[in-house]
Design an enzyme around this catalytic site. Structure first.
Site: not given
Ligand code: PEP
Length: 254
Positions: A9-10, A97, A99, A215, A236
């Site tokens: 997921n950019w 998501h 966000e 993460s 992400g």
């Molecule tokens: C995401 O954006 O779905 C995500 C899990 O981000 P990150 O890997 O940076 O925690």
């Protein structure tokens, strides 16, 4: 077929040129995917066609949108519909998501409409669910994700639900560097699969890929993905580095 998936997921990162370079670096590493594996790049809208053409000849590599609107068409300036995404040949879309839920106030009800529109337009939704830290601290995460599933997903019939993917993304682990422990991830994934089994039957539940997100990095991917109900990850930050993401692809269950 239940697949093992590394999904990138950019978000709202990278210029067009940087995105193109990143895709090429990953593809040039020549990782051949088995029929039960997929690598999916969820890229910003303006890069979808470029990205789809970059992976066109690559077996198992796919492109996803990061969002679509909950209406089919109309006077919604700046928005992008599931039909538009379908008509440029894209087969996946992230829905819900955290966000989007937080910054765009997307409710479970709105997400149910988005799922319907994706399915009507032959798009596999990658449906995200997961609890915030306050919920986890009260140990209410199981009920919380159950409600997300019930309100967004459980109106679907068996054939429809088989076409979706789920990403469990504890909000407290997204972009924070904190990862759910392997045990926490497996426990929630098994809970999600049992909810699906209760509603749709065990055979259906066994076919649905449930990804972990929060993460994920090269150093923890193999351990997380090894759990029986974790079918890969939605990544992400670490998906913005070719070297990191290549290692994450290689960490998919063998
Ligand atoms: C995401 O954006 O779905 C995500 C899990 O981000 P990150 O890997 O940076 O925690």
């Amino acid at each position: 077929m239940r697949k093992q998936i590394a999904a990138a997921n950019w978000k709202m990162n990278l210029t067009y040129q940087q995105g193109e370079k990143l895709l090429n670096e990953i593809l040039e590493s020549g990782i051949e995917l088995r029929p039960d594996q997929n690598v999916i790049f969820a890229v910003p809208f303006p890069y979808l066609i470029m990205a789809a053409s970059a992976v066109a000849e690559e077996q198992g590599y796919e492109i996803s949108a990061q969002n679509c609107n909950d209406k089919s068409s109309g006077a919604y300036t700046g928005e992008v519909s599931a039909e538009m995404i379908h008509t440029i040949g894209i087969k996946y879309c992230i829905v819900g998501h955290s966000e989007r839920r937080e910054y765009h106030l997307e409710s479970n009800r709105i997400l149910a409409d988005k799922l319907n529109l994706c399915l009507q337009n032959f798009i596999t939704p990658i449906f995200c669910c997961g609890e915030a830290l306050v919920i986890r601290e009260k140990n209410e995460q199981n009920q919380f994700v159950q409600q997300q599933m019930e309100e967004s997903l459980f109106h679907l019939d068996k054939e429809q639900v088989k076409k979706i993917m789920i990403a469990y993304e504890p909000v407290w682990a997204i972009g924070t560097g904190k990862t759910a422990s392997t045990a926490q991830a497996q426990e929630m994934h098994s809970h999600l699969r049992s909810l699906l089994a209760e509603k749709y039957g065990k055979d259906v539940a066994e076919e649905i890929s449930i990804l972990y997100g929060g993460s994920v990095k090269a150093s923890n991917a193999a351990e997380l993905f090894a759990s029986p109900d974790v079918d890969g990850g939605l990544v992400g930050g670490a998906s913005l580095s070719a070297q990191e993401f290549i290692q994450i692809i290689k960490a998919l269950k063998q």
